[in-house]
Write a protein that holds these residues in place. Structure first.
Motif, PDB file in Angstrom:
ATOM      1  N   LEU A   5      50.141  73.158 -29.136  1.00 41.12           N
ATOM      2  CA  LEU A   5      50.332  73.477 -27.718  1.00 41.12           C
ATOM      3  C   LEU A   5      51.801  73.430 -27.339  1.00 41.12           C
ATOM      4  N   LYS A   6      52.523  72.502 -27.938  1.00 40.65           N
ATOM      5  CA  LYS A   6      53.953  72.405 -27.645  1.00 40.65           C
ATOM      6  C   LYS A   6      54.692  73.617 -28.193  1.00 40.65           C
ATOM      7  N   VAL A   7      54.317  74.030 -29.393  1.00 41.09           N
ATOM      8  CA  VAL A   7      54.980  75.177 -30.022  1.00 41.09           C
ATOM      9  C   VAL A   7      54.734  76.454 -29.232  1.00 41.09           C
ATOM     10  N   THR A   8      53.525  76.572 -28.647  1.00 41.65           N
ATOM     11  CA  THR A   8      53.148  77.812 -27.960  1.00 41.65           C
ATOM     12  C   THR A   8      53.252  77.696 -26.443  1.00 41.65           C
ATOM     13  N   ARG A   9      54.017  76.739 -25.944  1.00 41.36           N
ATOM     14  CA  ARG A   9      54.033  76.479 -24.511  1.00 41.36           C
ATOM     15  C   ARG A   9      54.556  77.663 -23.687  1.00 41.36           C
ATOM     16  N   LEU A  10      55.331  78.543 -24.295  1.00 40.75           N
ATOM     17  CA  LEU A  10      55.872  79.675 -23.555  1.00 40.75           C
ATOM     18  C   LEU A  10      54.934  80.879 -23.545  1.00 40.75           C
ATOM     19  N   LEU A  11      53.838  80.787 -24.337  1.00 42.21           N
ATOM     20  CA  LEU A  11      52.844  81.863 -24.327  1.00 42.21           C
ATOM     21  C   LEU A  11      51.864  81.627 -23.185  1.00 42.21           C
ATOM     22  N   LEU A  30      48.702  71.164 -18.971  1.00 43.12           N
ATOM     23  CA  LEU A  30      49.159  72.156 -17.996  1.00 43.12           C
ATOM     24  C   LEU A  30      49.152  71.566 -16.590  1.00 43.12           C
ATOM     25  N   THR A  31      48.145  70.739 -16.310  1.00 44.73           N
ATOM     26  CA  THR A  31      48.028  70.132 -14.990  1.00 44.73           C
ATOM     27  C   THR A  31      49.179  69.174 -14.703  1.00 44.73           C
ATOM     28  N   ARG A  32      49.531  68.367 -15.683  1.00 43.01           N
ATOM     29  CA  ARG A  32      50.575  67.357 -15.450  1.00 43.01           C
ATOM     30  C   ARG A  32      51.980  67.864 -15.739  1.00 43.01           C
ATOM     31  N   GLY A  33      52.089  69.100 -16.233  1.00 39.63           N
ATOM     32  CA  GLY A  33      53.404  69.662 -16.487  1.00 39.63           C
ATOM     33  C   GLY A  33      54.067  69.087 -17.715  1.00 39.63           C
ATOM     34  N   ALA A  34      53.354  69.062 -18.833  1.00 39.10           N
ATOM     35  CA  ALA A  34      53.905  68.536 -20.076  1.00 39.10           C
ATOM     36  C   ALA A  34      54.974  69.463 -20.626  1.00 39.10           C
ATOM     37  N   TYR A  35      55.759  68.911 -21.536  1.00 38.16           N
ATOM     38  CA  TYR A  35      56.818  69.661 -22.227  1.00 38.16           C
ATOM     39  C   TYR A  35      57.804  70.302 -21.242  1.00 38.16           C
ATOM     40  N   LYS A  36      58.115  69.573 -20.162  1.00 36.92           N
ATOM     41  CA  LYS A  36      59.099  69.995 -19.171  1.00 36.92           C
ATOM     42  C   LYS A  36      58.721  71.305 -18.470  1.00 36.92           C
ATOM     43  N   GLN A  37      57.427  71.566 -18.430  1.00 41.60           N
ATOM     44  CA  GLN A  37      56.932  72.735 -17.708  1.00 41.60           C
ATOM     45  C   GLN A  37      56.508  72.306 -16.305  1.00 41.60           C
TER      46      GLN A  37
END
Length: 560
Positions: free
Chosen positions: A219-225, A249-256
């Motif tokens: 999920l981290k690797v594909t976070r921009l997809l 996605l809800t909590r905004g992981a990986y600085k998203q």
């Protein structure tokens, strides 16, 4: 027969111990017991007792064996070895005496000895110098000659040990055979843990959880997809990954940025599982919606439908939901939608879902699917392009179970779930399948599986227990039984997609092969993580799964 040996085939670190044990094994009578290499730990130290001889009518003798050259110097110190600078100090009498007292203390402290109201019996100790000779008039204050047995005494060692036992602790009674049987029982320990199928399953589950967490790095690797289809066979961890993605996605992981997320599936059982899992995290990390496609429609204001009206669920409701989605406010719409078991969704269902995105063109859509588990007569795919990602590792099922359904998976899977029990196939006629499956559930409970670990799943009509629970508790109450640790779960293959239990009895209670039976068999076989029993007509199972699956299951040819 000779003496009772505990253990029967001991291993020895020195040749002297082996040789003395062999002599005693031959010389002792049938009523004696010979223990070797007994280890004992108390508050003071660890004790290693070379030999313990239990002699009814005489006593219990702890024997310390010393090999090589044994001598006693002018100060009374025992030494081992020969030549200048090659001897070392040893304490054979002290070792034997300390071992005797520690062993007696352990035995007499055991509740079984105390509860028997036995009085103290005679305990003795002695030293054997297996290859050294001791003078006939040898004596030290701590060790008279009759307490030490040299190389010349080995031919009558058993007799000498009996005589030595009768000379020591003359104020106590000699033990009888019942006394010594109890000593042996006590030395086996008490309340010993039995082999546990549950403990092994716990270890496999922890390993599977760790591997699934490692896989979540995807999920981290594909976070921009933003639009992805994750494909994988049964046991690949798709559901855990979908759940993890919805929460992150809800909590905004990986600085998203944080997002408003919907997590959907088709079946009520899987929806109940996802809801329970989400409820365990912080409220701010919970997706905005978790449930079935139809529950989402009810949230938007769609009416409840008759459960028997398939046209309502398959056609009229999706059309109505598409209209309702157009009227949603921006606050009610979603930034991303995650769909688990997406192969169960009809083509018409995707229209209202895409309409529920705040950004229909760029909004996130994450689809988890396994086309080989498409067991419902509906075919649909999202009408947009998705980036395909493949999960080709089976993390959740044991190797034995994974191999059983391997020919049914959408791709070749690497089996990483660990070793477990063999899969069992029990042949029976279709009309006897339910009764046979009930018997197999009883056997699983006897194996040590807890009720909450066991499920009985049918490929055909529902089990009477499922019918009764649904009537008494309603659908929501029935699904609560899936998490009841005190109850075996009864369900159908159709209802348990995406769910798993450690031990499953798959009941093939159908007389013929129906549409999508191969997919049903695949789903049913893969619901067990650790122990799988399949019950049914061999011909039907072979026709459902094919010759390779039948061979993997051990299905016999011909009728049961």
């Amino acid at each position: 027969m000779g003496a009772r040996l505990v253990p029967v085939e001991p291993s020895f670190t020195t040749e002297s111990e082996r040789m003395v044990w062999e002599r005693l094994r031959i010389q002792l009578g049938d009523d004696a017991t010979l223990l070797a290499n007994l280890r004992l730990t108390d508050e003071e130290k660890d004790h290693e007792l070379d030999l313990v001889v239990l002699l009814p009518g005489a006593g219990i003798v702890v024997v310390e064996v010393k090999g090589g050259s044994v001598s006693v110097d002018g100060t009374g110190a025992w030494r081992q070895g020969s030549g200048p600078g090659r001897t070392r100090r040893i304490w054979p009498v002290d070792q034997a005496m300390a071992g005797k007292h520690a062993l007696r203390k352990y035995v007499e402290a055991d509740p079984r000895w105390r509860d028997s109201s036995r009085t103290r019996v005679r305990w003795a100790h002695g030293v054997v110098t297996a290859y050294s000779r001791i003078a006939d008039d040898f004596a030290t204050p701590e060790c008279p000659r009759w307490m030490v047995h040299d190389a010349d005494d080995l031919g009558r060692l058993a007799e000498r040990l009996r005589d030595s036992a009768l000379r020591q602790e003359s104020g106590f009674r000699v033990p009888d055979e019942d006394d010594l049987d109890l000593v042996v029982e006590i030395l086996r320990g008490r309340h010993l843990p039995a082999p546990s199928v549950v403990a092994e399953a716990d270890e496999r589950e922890d390993r599977a959880d760790r591997l699934t967490q490692e896989q979540a790095l995807l999920l981290k690797v594909t976070r921009l997809l933003r639009r992805v289809e994750i494909r994988g066979g049964a046991g690949s961890g798709k559901t855990v990954l979908a759940l993890t993605q919805a929460k992150e996605l809800t909590r905004g992981a990986y600085k998203q940025p944080t997002q408003r997320v919907a997590l959907l599936c088709y079946s009520m059982g899987l929806a109940a599982f996802l809801t329970r899992e989400v409820a365990a995290v912080k409220r701010q990390h919970q997706p905005a919606f978790v449930g079935t496609f139809h529950e989402l429609g009810r949230r938007w204001g769609a009416p409840d439908g008759d459960r028997t009206d398939s046209d309502f669920w398959e056609n009229r409701l999706p059309t109505l939901m598409a209209e309702l989605a157009q009227g949603l406010s921006d606050r009610e719409k979603f930034d991303a939608i995650v769909v688990d078991e997406a192969q169960d969704f009809a083509q018409s269902w995707w229209t209202p879902l895409l309409a529920a995105l705040r950004d229909p063109d760029e909004g996130g859509l994450y689809v988890y699917s396994d086309e080989n588990q498409r067991i419902f007569p509906r075919f649909g795919r999202p009408p947009i392009e998705l980036v395909p990602l493949v999960l080709d590792h089976n993390l959740r099922n044991t190797t034995q179970i994974g191999q059983a359904f391997a020919p049914l998976t959408p791709m070749r899977m690497r089996l990483l779930g660990g070793d477990g029990p063999e899969v069992t196939f029990v042949p029976c006629a279709a009309e006897d399948a339910l009764d046979t499956a009930d018997d197999q559930v009883d056997l699983l409970l006897e194996e040590g599986w807890e009720p909450g670990h066991v499920a009985l799943l049918t490929t055909g009509s529902r089990h009477p227990m499922q019918v009764d629970q649904t009537e008494r508790r309603g659908y929501d109450g029935y699904w609560e039984t899936f998490w009841d640790a005190e109850e075996v779960f009864y369900g159908t293959v159709l209802g348990c997609k995406g769910l798993e239990r450690r031990a499953v009895v798959l009941c093939v209670n159908q007389e013929d092969v129906r549409d999508r039976s191969r997919e049903r068999l695949y789903v049913g076989l893969s619901r067990a993580t650790d122990r799988l029993v399949v019950v049914g007509d061999p011909g039907v199972v072979r026709e459902m799964g094919g010759d390779e699956v039948a061979r993997n299951l051990g299905v016999p040819t011909g009728k049961p």
